[in-house]
Design a protein around this motif. Structure first.
Motif, PDB file in Angstrom:
ATOM      1  N   ARG A  78      25.471  -2.517  33.171  1.00  0.00           N
ATOM      2  CA  ARG A  78      24.831  -2.618  34.729  1.00  0.00           C
ATOM      3  C   ARG A  78      24.173  -1.436  34.933  1.00  0.00           C
ATOM      4  NH1 ARG A  78      28.896  -4.269  39.035  1.00  0.00           N
ATOM      5  NH2 ARG A  78      26.970  -4.042  40.156  1.00  0.00           N
ATOM      6  N   HIS A  79      24.537  -0.330  34.621  1.00  0.00           N
ATOM      7  CA  HIS A  79      23.676   1.024  35.080  1.00  0.00           C
ATOM      8  C   HIS A  79      22.293   1.235  34.725  1.00  0.00           C
ATOM      9  CE1 HIS A  79      25.637   2.648  31.453  1.00  0.00           C
ATOM     10  NE2 HIS A  79      24.774   3.506  31.475  1.00  0.00           N
ATOM     11  N   TYR A  80      21.990   0.365  33.596  1.00  0.00           N
ATOM     12  CA  TYR A  80      20.600   0.363  32.937  1.00  0.00           C
ATOM     13  C   TYR A  80      19.519  -0.296  33.816  1.00  0.00           C
ATOM     14  CZ  TYR A  80      22.179   2.838  28.768  1.00  0.00           C
ATOM     15  OH  TYR A  80      22.770   3.670  27.684  1.00  0.00           O
ATOM     16  N   LYS A  81      20.087  -1.464  34.767  1.00  0.00           N
ATOM     17  CA  LYS A  81      19.351  -2.040  35.690  1.00  0.00           C
ATOM     18  C   LYS A  81      18.210  -1.320  36.189  1.00  0.00           C
ATOM     19  CE  LYS A  81      19.354  -5.865  38.877  1.00  0.00           C
ATOM     20  NZ  LYS A  81      20.242  -6.928  39.628  1.00  0.00           N
ATOM     21  N   ARG A  82      16.993  -1.618  36.286  1.00  0.00           N
ATOM     22  CA  ARG A  82      15.864  -1.028  36.946  1.00  0.00           C
ATOM     23  C   ARG A  82      14.672  -1.981  37.166  1.00  0.00           C
ATOM     24  NH1 ARG A  82      16.033  -0.517  31.435  1.00  0.00           N
ATOM     25  NH2 ARG A  82      14.171  -1.008  30.373  1.00  0.00           N
ATOM     26  N   PRO A  83      13.639  -1.487  38.073  1.00  0.00           N
ATOM     27  CA  PRO A  83      12.469  -2.494  37.911  1.00  0.00           C
ATOM     28  C   PRO A  83      11.867  -2.217  36.490  1.00  0.00           C
ATOM     29  CG  PRO A  83      12.887  -1.147  39.682  1.00  0.00           C
ATOM     30  CD  PRO A  83      13.799  -0.738  38.797  1.00  0.00           C
ATOM     31  N   ILE A  84      11.419  -3.376  36.242  1.00  0.00           N
ATOM     32  CA  ILE A  84      10.451  -3.333  34.837  1.00  0.00           C
ATOM     33  C   ILE A  84       8.992  -3.686  35.195  1.00  0.00           C
ATOM     34  CG2 ILE A  84      12.483  -3.760  33.352  1.00  0.00           C
ATOM     35  CD1 ILE A  84      11.571  -6.636  32.884  1.00  0.00           C
ATOM     36  N   GLY A  85       8.336  -3.524  33.992  1.00  0.00           N
ATOM     37  CA  GLY A  85       6.763  -3.831  34.327  1.00  0.00           C
ATOM     38  C   GLY A  85       5.811  -3.231  33.395  1.00  0.00           C
ATOM     39  N   VAL A  86       4.362  -3.902  33.259  1.00  0.00           N
ATOM     40  CA  VAL A  86       3.662  -3.110  32.492  1.00  0.00           C
ATOM     41  C   VAL A  86       3.181  -1.681  33.194  1.00  0.00           C
ATOM     42  CG1 VAL A  86       1.484  -3.116  31.207  1.00  0.00           C
ATOM     43  CG2 VAL A  86       2.994  -5.125  31.531  1.00  0.00           C
ATOM     44  N   GLY A  87       3.223  -0.742  32.720  1.00  0.00           N
ATOM     45  CA  GLY A  87       2.589   0.785  33.335  1.00  0.00           C
ATOM     46  C   GLY A  87       1.387   0.856  32.939  1.00  0.00           C
ATOM     47  N   PRO A  88       0.411   1.830  33.447  1.00  0.00           N
ATOM     48  CA  PRO A  88      -0.779   2.096  33.710  1.00  0.00           C
ATOM     49  C   PRO A  88      -1.256   2.461  31.973  1.00  0.00           C
ATOM     50  CG  PRO A  88       0.397   4.096  34.288  1.00  0.00           C
ATOM     51  CD  PRO A  88       1.524   2.882  34.023  1.00  0.00           C
TER      52      PRO A  88
END
Length: 234
Positions: A23-33
């Motif tokens: 659970r502590h790995y949960k974070r917002p994800i997405g394509v970066g710049p």
């Protein structure tokens, strides 16, 4: 209830108690710049025998990913189209088939009967390189090991590497962890990665997602790239 961070192909093989541990790995994800597309080993060897079960095609073509490879063709075509429309640099890897280029004394992982026919290491026609694309040959699993890939990415000003190809548990995994180690934001297109073993595929994506990369659905990556293309057109 599975949240968006865990809404991926490993749900049916990773038990709830293991998800709780991570659970502590949960974070917002997405394509970066400043993204580039890195296509790992989309060569004919992986598609031999056609879209049949891997257990069937492997009798004749032991390096084929069979139906798993063919299932990934259409989403990978959409990913390529979106990347080209958005103006992303596109880089490929394939095997080094020169007869005298590889050390011969490594035995622990030496696969029996692996062919070095250059024709089977040609990029699949659906993803054929275009002028301006970079094709890198490699001798080991990682696209970074002993190749000029890091130099190309640096000169292109790349900060984010979107990964597709095969095999998820082998060359894709090795390249993704190395990319992370070099400081790139690594993104994996889930439906565009494939393997001979679905279990290895799912567990590798699970591990990478929680430690070294953002595993994203191809539709979400394509939507992001489409928005970049629209901005470029304005």
């Amino acid at each position: 209830m599975i949240d968006a961070f865990e809404d991926h192909c490993w749900q049916d093989v990773v038990p709830a108690e293991t998800l709780e541990l991570y659970r502590h790995y949960k974070r917002p994800i997405g394509v970066g710049p400043r993204a580039a597309l890195l296509a790992i080993d989309l060569y004919e060897l992986a598609y031999q025998g056609g879209p049949l079960p891997v257990a069937e095609v492997s009798r004749t073509y032991p390096s084929s990913c069979g139906e798993n490879a063919h299932r990934a063709i259409e989403p990978t075509r959409r990913l390529f189209a979106a990347a080209r429309a958005a103006g992303l640099p596109i880089l490929y890897t394939t095997g080094d088939t020169r007869p005298d280029s590889k050390p011969t004394l490594i035995r622990a992982t030496k696969r029996q009967g692996l062919r070095s026919d250059p024709s089977v290491f040609a990029i699949r026609p659906e993803f054929a390189p275009m002028p301006g694309d970079v094709v890198i040959t490699k001798q080991r699993a990682s696209a970074f090991f002993g190749t000029p890939l890091i130099a190309h990415l640096t000169l292109l000003g790349v900060q984010t590497v979107i990964v597709c190809g095969e095999s998820t548990s082998g060359c894709v995994r090795a390249s993704t962890t190395d990319g992370y180690s070099y400081g790139f934001h690594m993104v994996m297109a889930e439906e565009c990665c494939f393997d001979r073993s679905m279990l290895s595929h799912k567990l590798s994506l699970f591990d990478l997602h929680h430690k070294y990369a953002d595993v994203m659905h191809t539709d979400d990556i394509v939507s992001h790239l489409d928005s970049l293309a629209l901005k470029e057109a304005v």
